[in-house]
Design an enzyme around this catalytic site. Structure first.
Site, short mmCIF file in Angstrom:
data_model
loop_
_atom_site.label_atom_id
_atom_site.label_comp_id
_atom_site.label_asym_id
_atom_site.label_seq_id
_atom_site.Cartn_x
_atom_site.Cartn_y
_atom_site.Cartn_z
N GLU A 128 2.04 -12.75 -17.66
CA GLU A 128 2.00 -13.93 -16.78
C GLU A 128 3.34 -14.68 -16.79
O GLU A 128 3.79 -15.19 -15.77
CB GLU A 128 0.88 -14.89 -17.21
CG GLU A 128 -0.51 -14.31 -17.12
CD GLU A 128 -0.97 -14.08 -15.69
OE1 GLU A 128 -0.28 -13.36 -14.95
OE2 GLU A 128 -2.03 -14.62 -15.33
N THR A 181 2.61 -17.27 -7.34
CA THR A 181 2.24 -18.31 -8.31
C THR A 181 3.45 -19.15 -8.69
O THR A 181 3.38 -20.37 -8.81
CB THR A 181 1.62 -17.65 -9.56
OG1 THR A 181 0.45 -16.94 -9.15
CG2 THR A 181 1.23 -18.68 -10.60
N1 HSE Z 1 -3.41 -21.78 -13.67
C1 HSE Z 1 -2.53 -20.93 -12.92
C2 HSE Z 1 -2.00 -21.70 -11.74
C3 HSE Z 1 -3.29 -19.72 -12.45
O1 HSE Z 1 -2.80 -22.33 -11.07
O2 HSE Z 1 -0.80 -21.70 -11.51
C4 HSE Z 1 -2.49 -18.79 -11.61
O3 HSE Z 1 -3.34 -17.76 -11.15
#
Ligand code: HSE
Length: 306
Positions: A128, A181
């Site tokens: 991530e 993201t």
């Molecule tokens: N919590 C993260 C965001 C999840 O909202 O950026 C990304 O899938």
């Protein structure tokens, strides 16, 4: 065991009231991965189908996650990793998380499980970090653990599994646009007001309580986001109209799935979920926007061996 094939499911992060700390696991959408030991002492991504993603292990979320695991073990065992992507990148349902979590899950199994699934989360988080610039756990945790997951703390990392009430259904609508993201994190305000923080932690605590008591009405009252949704929703076509439709047809709540563009309507039971799915499809019939739409139960087990 020399080889393992696994299914790595899609996930919904944030769930309105739990930005970066809450997520759940979906049932039928997910990637397939085949991981095999090799004698080369090298981690190799040998094949990717279904997406145009880098094979270099330092540039691929599965590659960096497995490297983090192997570095912790101090082992030089090699692996060939094949990834069949079924979750679209930038869809908001945990595409990078599925690859990273799936890879560490498979490697851990082939090594006779030196780590628990909960311990694998921190390796998957490295994927991530590569994908979005931030090592959040709210997709990789439910992918690995199934059900609902809560990140109690990032430092030290502490992840809790929460119960999944049996009648929860997730209607997932994926508009065919891509939102990275990294980009949708960049637009979030870095400061929150005390009043919105109070609203948010009240809702998050109540949502967790509702999961334990299967109190669907309380789940519904808790699914609000005073902090992130107002900023991010402007990136998502027809967000307000879809939310109104969902809430007018008895959804418990409606919000952005992870960083979008997918949205979710959480519903109680199949008939409400199918109704909401139907009104979304009707609404989008004459709109010039491609989309995918499906209903999922909560996947209670997470990644599984095929
Ligand atoms: N919590 C993260 C965001 C999840 O909202 O950026 C990304 O899938």
């Amino acid at each position: 065991m020399e080889e393992i094939k696994i299914f790595a499911p899609a996930t919904v992060a944030n769930l309105s009231c739990g930005f970066d700390v809450l997520g759940c696991c979906l049932q039928n959408v997910g990637d397939e991965m085949l991981v095999r030991k090799n004698d080369l002492k090298e981690i190799r991504i040998t094949k990717i189908t279904g997406a145009d993603l880098p094979l270099q292990i330092d540039r691929n979320v599965a590659g960096v996650a497995v490297q983090a695991l192997m570095a912790r073990l101090g082992s030089r065992q090699g692996f060939n990793i094949e990834i069949d992507k079924k979750i679209r990148s930038g869809s908001g349902i945990g595409s990078s998380a599925a690859s990273a979590a799936g890879a560490v899950y498979a490697v851990n199994k082939l090594l006779d499980e030196p780590f628990t699934n909960n311990e694998l989360i921190e390796f998957a988080m490295q994927g991530e970090l590569l994908a979005s610039g931030n090592a959040h756990a709210d997709n990789v945790a439910p992918a690995l653990l199934g059900g609902f997951s809560l990140v109690r703390s990032y430092d030290p990392l502490e992840i809790l599994s929460l119960p999944a009430p049996p009648e929860v259904r997730m209607v997932i609508l994926h508009p065919m646009i891509e939102i990275k993201t990294r980009d949708s994190r960049a637009i979030i305000k870095q400061n929150v007001t005390l009043s919105s923080a109070i609203a948010q932690w009240g809702n998050l605590g109540a949502f967790v309580s509702a999961l334990y008591t299967s109190d669907y009405a309380l789940m519904g009252r808790s699914l609000h986001d005073a902090i992130v949704e107002p900023v991010r929703s402007i990136l998502i076509p027809y967000f307000d109209e879809l939310k109104l439709l969902a809430m007018n047809h008895a959804a418990l709540g409606f919000g952005i799935s992870g960083s979008g563009p997918s949205v979710f309507a959480m519903c109680k039971g199949d008939s409400v979920a199918e109704k909401v799915q139907g009104v979304f499809a009707d609404f989008l019939k004459d709109k010039k926007m491609g989309y995918e739409l499906h209903v999922s139960e909560i996947n209670k087990t997470g990644i599984r061996i095929l």
